[in-house]
Design an enzyme around this catalytic site. Structure first.
Site, PDB file in Angstrom:
ATOM      1  N   HIS A  57       0.871  -1.180   0.000  1.00 19.92           N
ATOM      2  CA  HIS A  57       0.000   0.000   0.000  1.00 19.92           C
ATOM      3  C   HIS A  57       0.908   1.230   0.000  1.00 19.92           C
ATOM      4  CE1 HIS A  57      -3.657  -2.344   1.250  1.00 19.92           C
ATOM      5  NE2 HIS A  57      -2.745  -3.107   1.820  1.00 19.92           N
ATOM      6  N   ARG A  59       0.061   4.228  -0.834  1.00 16.83           N
ATOM      7  CA  ARG A  59      -0.709   5.411  -0.420  1.00 16.83           C
ATOM      8  C   ARG A  59      -0.775   6.513  -1.466  1.00 16.83           C
ATOM      9  NH1 ARG A  59      -2.968   2.368   3.383  1.00 16.83           N
ATOM     10  NH2 ARG A  59      -1.770   2.110   5.300  1.00 16.83           N
ATOM     11  N   ASN A  89      -6.844   0.619  -2.351  1.00 24.10           N
ATOM     12  CA  ASN A  89      -7.562   1.452  -1.372  1.00 24.10           C
ATOM     13  C   ASN A  89      -6.839   2.769  -1.118  1.00 24.10           C
ATOM     14  OD1 ASN A  89      -5.535  -0.108  -0.133  1.00 24.10           O
ATOM     15  ND2 ASN A  89      -6.520  -0.002   1.869  1.00 24.10           N
ATOM     16  N   HIS A 174      -8.989 -10.104   0.784  1.00 29.19           N
ATOM     17  CA  HIS A 174      -8.884  -9.879   2.228  1.00 29.19           C
ATOM     18  C   HIS A 174     -10.004 -10.690   2.874  1.00 29.19           C
ATOM     19  CE1 HIS A 174      -8.093  -7.030   5.770  1.00 29.19           C
ATOM     20  NE2 HIS A 174      -9.027  -7.862   6.178  1.00 29.19           N
ATOM     21  N   HIS A 225      -2.642 -12.373   3.385  1.00 32.74           N
ATOM     22  CA  HIS A 225      -2.275 -12.269   4.811  1.00 32.74           C
ATOM     23  C   HIS A 225      -3.051 -13.207   5.736  1.00 32.74           C
ATOM     24  CE1 HIS A 225      -5.758  -9.652   4.603  1.00 32.74           C
ATOM     25  NE2 HIS A 225      -5.088  -8.598   4.182  1.00 32.74           N
ATOM     26  N   ASP A 295       2.419  -6.818   2.942  1.00 30.67           N
ATOM     27  CA  ASP A 295       1.268  -5.978   3.300  1.00 30.67           C
ATOM     28  C   ASP A 295       1.762  -4.661   3.890  1.00 30.67           C
ATOM     29  OD1 ASP A 295      -1.267  -5.015   3.722  1.00 30.67           O
ATOM     30  OD2 ASP A 295      -1.746  -6.339   5.397  1.00 30.67           O
ATOM     31  N   HIS A 299       1.678   4.162   8.127  1.00 34.41           N
ATOM     32  CA  HIS A 299       1.037   5.351   8.697  1.00 34.41           C
ATOM     33  C   HIS A 299       2.117   6.122   9.444  1.00 34.41           C
ATOM     34  CE1 HIS A 299      -2.980   3.715   7.876  1.00 34.41           C
ATOM     35  NE2 HIS A 299      -2.559   2.572   8.385  1.00 34.41           N
TER      36      HIS A 299
END
Length: 427
Positions: A57, A59, A89, A174, A225, A295, A299
């Protein structure tokens, strides 16, 4: 030939001293003796296929304070990974052709490593797989809520599997059941609370729904995952078109450990018990799991250090995945055959790309490793924008050099190319 790399290379399941001949970005020949325009000899070092991380991810777009394709791909490169696939996402989510193309344009401009992108499948676009398939490397389905998740109702699964079987692109899922998650939802203050709020039964129920809905199709399906003993048990007798992966954090960490900041280790699916962790690692060592996937879900530290219930879920891992498992392989907890299968060969097969093996016809994506160069992971040595790691002080072995398509990307732990070197793998 453009270049010859000579050293102790992992070829056809074992190490042999040989020369790898490279031409036009591909491995052309592997022999004892070869001649070429440039000849690099790596004494006392190992030549391994570079890794493929099918689950990151980055971002980008929309949340680039956490990460973007430049910093995420740079981290991947320093960790020995030559190719990544980005999840949908983001903001906006990659659920339309237009937004998929925009993300690919961003990545083409920024990425240091080769890349793919997935299209997110929701109720709104679940009839559009044939048109989306022309622009992506696969489809992502969320059966349970997570960070900016794009939920697909379970009653749509069978139809989506049917469509996917026609376009021959893999589905990445997922596997946490949303109705189960809602039944267990609670205010959370600790990792133990988070585990209770997302119990293993939710993963088990989602996997059972996937197995049932997919039974009439040979659609390539990947369970992302995997995190629980219960889910693992269900998948032990899975059909061959269903693969599964685990993450470093689910195989090396557990919710029963003492952590200085619990919220930093909040992730979906959650860290589970010591038994879950040990069972998943044991499955790696006994060839029950297909791949390792990071994965990588960064953040900022400021976000992660909020009150536990408010803190977002996800941990970074794209740069540390290979080094952690190189060290564990050196310590004989896995074989080199298992490690290269989990990190390189099987991910390439799942994506149907000519990467992940030292074999003629494959991309010359090669990492050079000195097993004597052990180090302890610290946040300040890493390249992700988020600036922290759940594996602080873990022992690791970072590759010294990385070649992608025969080009020197990392030399003596220094980047040699500019952003935008990476290429889209779907064309």
């Amino acid at each position: 030939m453009d270049m010859i790399l000579e050293g102790k290379a992992f070829v056809n399941g074992s190490f042999e001293h040989c020369c790898i001949g490279i031409s036009n970005g591909k491995i052309l020949s592997i022999k004892k003796i070869l001649k070429g325009d440039q000849h690099l000899i790596f004494k006392n070092k190992l030549l391994l296929p570079a890794a493929i991380d099918i689950h990151v991810h980055f971002r980008d777009p929309g949340m680039t304070a956490k990460e973007d394709f430049a910093t995420g791909s740079l981290a991947a490169a320093y960790g020995g990974t030559s190719c990544v696939c980005d999840m949908p996402n983001t903001l906006p989510a990659t659920t339309t052709i237009q937004d998929i193309i925009k993300k690919k344009t961003l990545a083409n401009r920024k990425s240091f490593v080769d890349f793919g992108v997935y299209a997110g499948i929701t109720d709104a676009n679940s009839n559009s797989l044939s048109s989306l398939a022309q622009h992506c490397n696969g489809f992502k389905i969320y059966l349970g809520s997570s960070t900016n998740a794009l939920l697909l109702p379970p009653n749509k699964l069978m139809d989506v599997f049917y469509q996917a079987s026609k376009v021959k692109k893999p589905l990445f899922i997922h596997a946490e059941d949303e109705s189960c998650l809602l039944n267990h939802k609670k205010v959370e203050h600790t990792l133990a609370d988070h585990l209770q709020g997302r119990p293993a039964v939710c993963e088990e129920q989602a996997i059972q729904k996937i197995l049932t809905a997919s039974s009439s199709f040979l659609t390539p399906i990947h369970i992302c995952h995997l995190s629980s003993c219960e889910g693992l048990e269900l998948l032990k007798k899975r059909p061959t078109h269903i693969t599964c992966g685990v993450t470093p954090h689910h195989t090396l960490l557990n919710a029963e450990q003492h952590f200085p900041s619990q919220s930093c280790y909040k992730v979906n699916p959650p860290l589970r018990t010591r038994l879950d962790k040990e069972s998943l690692f044991d499955a790696l060592a006994h060839d029950t799991i297909d791949i390792l996937e990071s994965d990588h879900a960064p953040h900022t530290l400021e976000e992660k250090q909020q009150e536990f219930d408010a803190a977002p879920s996800g941990v970074p891992g794209v740069e540390t995945m290979v080094p952690l498992f190189l060290y564990l392989t050196k310590k004989q907890q896995l074989s080199f055959q298992q490690m290269t299968s989990l990190l390189c060969a099987r991910p390439g097969e799942i994506l149907a790309v000519p990467k992940g093996k030292l074999q003629p016809g494959y991309d010359a994506d090669i990492m050079v490793v000195d097993l004597k160069k052990e180090t302890k992971i610290t946040a300040d040595m890493l390249h992700s924008k988020c600036g922290w790691t759940p594996f602080e002080k873990f022992p690791a072995i970072f590759p010294l050099h990385l070649f992608i398509r025969g080009e020197k990307l990392i030399e003596d732990r220094e980047i040699q190319v500019s952003r935008g070197f990476g290429q889209y793998i779907g064309e």
